[in-house]
Enzyme design. Structure first.
Site, PDB file in Angstrom:
ATOM      1  N   CYS A 123       6.889  -6.504   7.471  1.00 48.64           N
ATOM      2  CA  CYS A 123       8.067  -5.972   8.177  1.00 48.64           C
ATOM      3  C   CYS A 123       8.601  -7.064   9.087  1.00 48.64           C
ATOM      4  O   CYS A 123       7.836  -7.796   9.704  1.00 48.64           O
ATOM      5  CB  CYS A 123       7.668  -4.744   9.005  1.00 48.64           C
ATOM      6  SG  CYS A 123       9.092  -3.913   9.759  1.00 48.64           S
ATOM      7  N   CYS A 171       3.466   8.650   0.780  1.00 43.57           N
ATOM      8  CA  CYS A 171       4.023   7.781   1.813  1.00 43.57           C
ATOM      9  C   CYS A 171       4.198   6.414   1.168  1.00 43.57           C
ATOM     10  O   CYS A 171       3.215   5.782   0.775  1.00 43.57           O
ATOM     11  CB  CYS A 171       3.051   7.738   2.992  1.00 43.57           C
ATOM     12  SG  CYS A 171       3.552   6.599   4.277  1.00 43.57           S
ATOM     13  N   CYS A 212       7.293  -4.150  16.135  1.00 43.97           N
ATOM     14  CA  CYS A 212       6.980  -3.126  17.135  1.00 43.97           C
ATOM     15  C   CYS A 212       5.558  -3.396  17.612  1.00 43.97           C
ATOM     16  O   CYS A 212       4.665  -3.645  16.786  1.00 43.97           O
ATOM     17  CB  CYS A 212       7.110  -1.739  16.525  1.00 43.97           C
ATOM     18  SG  CYS A 212       8.733  -1.498  15.768  1.00 43.97           S
ATOM     19  N   CYS A 222      -0.564   6.239   9.496  1.00 40.18           N
ATOM     20  CA  CYS A 222       0.648   5.502   9.842  1.00 40.18           C
ATOM     21  C   CYS A 222       0.305   4.278  10.680  1.00 40.18           C
ATOM     22  O   CYS A 222      -0.502   4.369  11.595  1.00 40.18           O
ATOM     23  CB  CYS A 222       1.568   6.353  10.690  1.00 40.18           C
ATOM     24  SG  CYS A 222       2.240   7.729   9.824  1.00 40.18           S
ATOM     25  N   CYS A 249       2.381  -1.450  16.065  1.00 39.77           N
ATOM     26  CA  CYS A 249       2.253  -1.177  14.627  1.00 39.77           C
ATOM     27  C   CYS A 249       1.551  -2.315  13.889  1.00 39.77           C
ATOM     28  O   CYS A 249       1.921  -3.482  14.038  1.00 39.77           O
ATOM     29  CB  CYS A 249       3.648  -0.960  14.037  1.00 39.77           C
ATOM     30  SG  CYS A 249       3.646  -0.789  12.248  1.00 39.77           S
ATOM     31  N   GLU A 253       0.830  -1.198   0.000  1.00 36.21           N
ATOM     32  CA  GLU A 253       0.000   0.000   0.000  1.00 36.21           C
ATOM     33  C   GLU A 253       0.866   1.249   0.000  1.00 36.21           C
ATOM     34  O   GLU A 253       1.959   1.263   0.560  1.00 36.21           O
ATOM     35  CB  GLU A 253      -0.888   0.012   1.245  1.00 36.21           C
ATOM     36  CG  GLU A 253      -1.916  -1.093   1.225  1.00 36.21           C
ATOM     37  CD  GLU A 253      -2.697  -1.210   2.520  1.00 36.21           C
ATOM     38  OE1 GLU A 253      -3.739  -1.875   2.490  1.00 36.21           O
ATOM     39  OE2 GLU A 253      -2.273  -0.657   3.546  1.00 36.21           O
TER      40      GLU A 253
HETATM   41  N1  SAH Z   1       9.748   1.131   9.684  1.00 36.51           N
HETATM   42  C1  SAH Z   1       9.946   2.527   9.651  1.00 36.51           C
HETATM   43  C2  SAH Z   1       9.046   3.271   8.694  1.00 36.51           C
HETATM   44  C3  SAH Z   1       7.631   2.836   8.611  1.00 36.51           C
HETATM   45  S1  SAH Z   1       6.631   3.127  10.042  1.00 36.51           S
HETATM   46  C4  SAH Z   1       9.852   3.104  11.044  1.00 36.51           C
HETATM   47  O1  SAH Z   1       9.449   2.374  11.942  1.00 36.51           O
HETATM   48  O2  SAH Z   1      10.210   4.254  11.207  1.00 36.51           O
HETATM   49  C5  SAH Z   1       6.299   4.865   9.890  1.00 36.51           C
HETATM   50  C6  SAH Z   1       5.988   5.553  11.212  1.00 36.51           C
HETATM   51  O3  SAH Z   1       4.666   5.219  11.665  1.00 36.51           O
HETATM   52  C7  SAH Z   1       6.918   5.179  12.328  1.00 36.51           C
HETATM   53  O4  SAH Z   1       7.310   6.322  13.049  1.00 36.51           O
HETATM   54  C8  SAH Z   1       6.056   4.287  13.178  1.00 36.51           C
HETATM   55  O5  SAH Z   1       6.516   4.196  14.480  1.00 36.51           O
HETATM   56  C9  SAH Z   1       4.727   4.982  13.050  1.00 36.51           C
HETATM   57  N2  SAH Z   1       3.573   4.194  13.454  1.00 36.51           N
HETATM   58  C10 SAH Z   1       3.442   2.865  13.454  1.00 36.51           C
HETATM   59  N3  SAH Z   1       2.219   2.510  13.897  1.00 36.51           N
HETATM   60  C11 SAH Z   1       1.554   3.651  14.157  1.00 36.51           C
HETATM   61  C12 SAH Z   1       0.239   3.946  14.625  1.00 36.51           C
HETATM   62  N4  SAH Z   1      -0.620   2.992  14.850  1.00 36.51           N
HETATM   63  N5  SAH Z   1      -0.101   5.234  14.807  1.00 36.51           N
HETATM   64  C13 SAH Z   1       0.766   6.230  14.521  1.00 36.51           C
HETATM   65  N6  SAH Z   1       2.017   6.027  14.067  1.00 36.51           N
HETATM   66  C14 SAH Z   1       2.405   4.741  13.889  1.00 36.51           C
HETATM   67 FE1  SF4 Z   2       8.186  -2.214  11.062  1.00 37.81          FE
HETATM   68 FE2  SF4 Z   2       6.058  -0.915  11.973  1.00 37.81          FE
HETATM   69 FE3  SF4 Z   2       8.206  -1.157  13.520  1.00 37.81          FE
HETATM   70 FE4  SF4 Z   2       8.297   0.470  11.372  1.00 37.81          FE
HETATM   71  S1  SF4 Z   2       7.004   0.720  13.187  1.00 37.81           S
HETATM   72  S2  SF4 Z   2       9.836  -1.033  12.027  1.00 37.81           S
HETATM   73  S3  SF4 Z   2       6.983  -0.694   9.954  1.00 37.81           S
HETATM   74  S4  SF4 Z   2       6.898  -2.849  12.784  1.00 37.81           S
END
Ligand code: SAH
Ligand code: SF4
Length: 351
Positions: A111, A104, A115, A336, A118, A91
């Protein structure tokens, strides 16, 4: 499988063409078709003789992503689902603003990092995206930026699915294609790569002599707390990140942006703000406070508004400039961390 033409840099195309005895100037023509005119098949390259195009088709793969679904949010944000050559799905999102249109883009299918907050982290990493697959997202999102906003994309953030620094080579190549004069010629300063914090990757970036922006998904300012929500912190702790980021600053003169999601009762107290200030004093940085988009099945929740305001005010009282980012495209799960190929969006993914 043959070489994908869009994995190749200019000099590599020249080398490959020499093997089939094509005249030198053809490399330049092809390169311009690929990266400036955004051709998505050899047949579009109308100034190449037909027989030569057939020869190219036999010699190279030309993998494109296919737009499978698009959804527009109430706030104008557009999410597109794209199908890859192996039928996997990714996406990308176009976020319009008054003066901007930001793409974006995803860097991986799923991934490998998990985390806890996420949605993408719930999917397993299936594979890295190829250069052309990253570039195609930009092309397709640019189409929507032009259609809905009247002008093309102004910014690109690598904040979709996946960890860009774990697909380092292809992400770097895609940035080169997006910024090169023979390509889209976008200013490097309009690109932001977001990482969960891979110290070695940050050091490599610093040595690239590039000038794009770097964001670190910090979300917690002590190792103890960060370990709890981001597994990657166990092998890349805050000391190692501080060291890598200071090196990055010394080489590029660019401050990193700390992305800090405020979670209810987890990292939103005044003590947490103090911890953030301590870290902020160790690295030249900007701070972005991010509103969390609640994700089904995750215990962490978005912080309450009064706690958020107190946190932000505490930082501001200390003279720190803080940007507070609200969420976009919530109604279509485009915000995000919601890029998880939900079934209800008509898109499915192998989980
Ligand atoms: N993997 C990379 C880039 C993709 S995630 C990273 O982790 O930076 C992009 C951003 O979205 C990151 O800052 C991540 O922590 C944030 N993010 C993930 N889940 C989210 C959520 N549910 N609400 C808001 N931001 C979120
Ligand atoms: Fe992967 Fe989501 Fe963590 Fe970014 S925030 S490293 S996309 S699991």
């Amino acid at each position: 499988m043959a070489l994908d033409i869009r994995q190749l840099e200019y000099n590599e195309i020249s080398e490959e063409l020499a093997k089939i005895n094509a005249p030198k100037f053809r490399a330049k023509q092809i390169y311009e078709w690929l990266w400036q005119k955004s051709a998505r098949s050899f047949d579009e390259m109308s100034n190449l003789p037909k027989e030569f195009r057939e020869q190219l088709k036999a010699q190279f793969d030309f993998c494109t992503v296919i737009e499978s679904i698009s959804q527009t949010s109430k706030d104008g944000t557009v999410k597109i689902g794209m199908q890859l050559k192996d039928n996997r799905l990714i996406e990308g999102v176009m976020i319009p603003d008054q003066n901007r249109a930001t793409a974006c883009v995803s860097s991986q299918v799923g991934c490998s990092l998990s985390c806890t907050f996420c949605a993408t982290g719930f999917l397993k990493r299936e594979r890295n995206l190829e250069v052309g697959e990253i570039y195609d997202q930009v092309i397709l999102l640019n189409k929507y930026a032009k259609l809905n906003n009247g002008k093309g994309l102004t910014n690109i953030v690598y904040m979709g699915m996946g960890e860009p620094l774990l697909n380092y080579d292809n992400v770097m190549r895609s940035i080169k294609m997006i910024t090169s004069p023979e390509g889209l010629h976008m200013a490097q300063k309009r690109i932001t790569v977001s990482t969960s914090g891979i110290s070695r990757g940050i050091i490599r970036l610093a040595d690239e002599n590039m000038n794009f922006n770097l964001a670190l998904s910090l979300h917690a300012a002590t190792d103890q707390k960060r370990d709890e929500i981001m597994d990657i912190n166990r092998s890349n702790n805050l000391d190692s990140l501080v060291e890598a980021l200071n090196y990055f600053y010394s080489k590029t003169g660019n401050k990193v942006t700390f992305e800090y999601i405020l979670f209810d009762n987890f990292n939103d107290s005044i003590k947490d703000a103090e911890d953030l200030i301590v870290l902020y004093q160790r690295v030249p940085a900007f701070i972005n406070i991010i509103e969390y988009n609640n994700v089904e099945g995750v215990t962490l929740k978005k912080a309450k508004a009064d706690k958020r305001d107190a946190f932000v005010n505490h930082l501001r009282k200390r003279g720190i400039t803080v940007a507070v980012r609200r969420s976009r495209g919530k109604d279509i799960d485009a915000a995000c961390g919601q890029l998880a190929n939900k079934n209800d969006a008509g898109i499915t993914a192998k989980v």
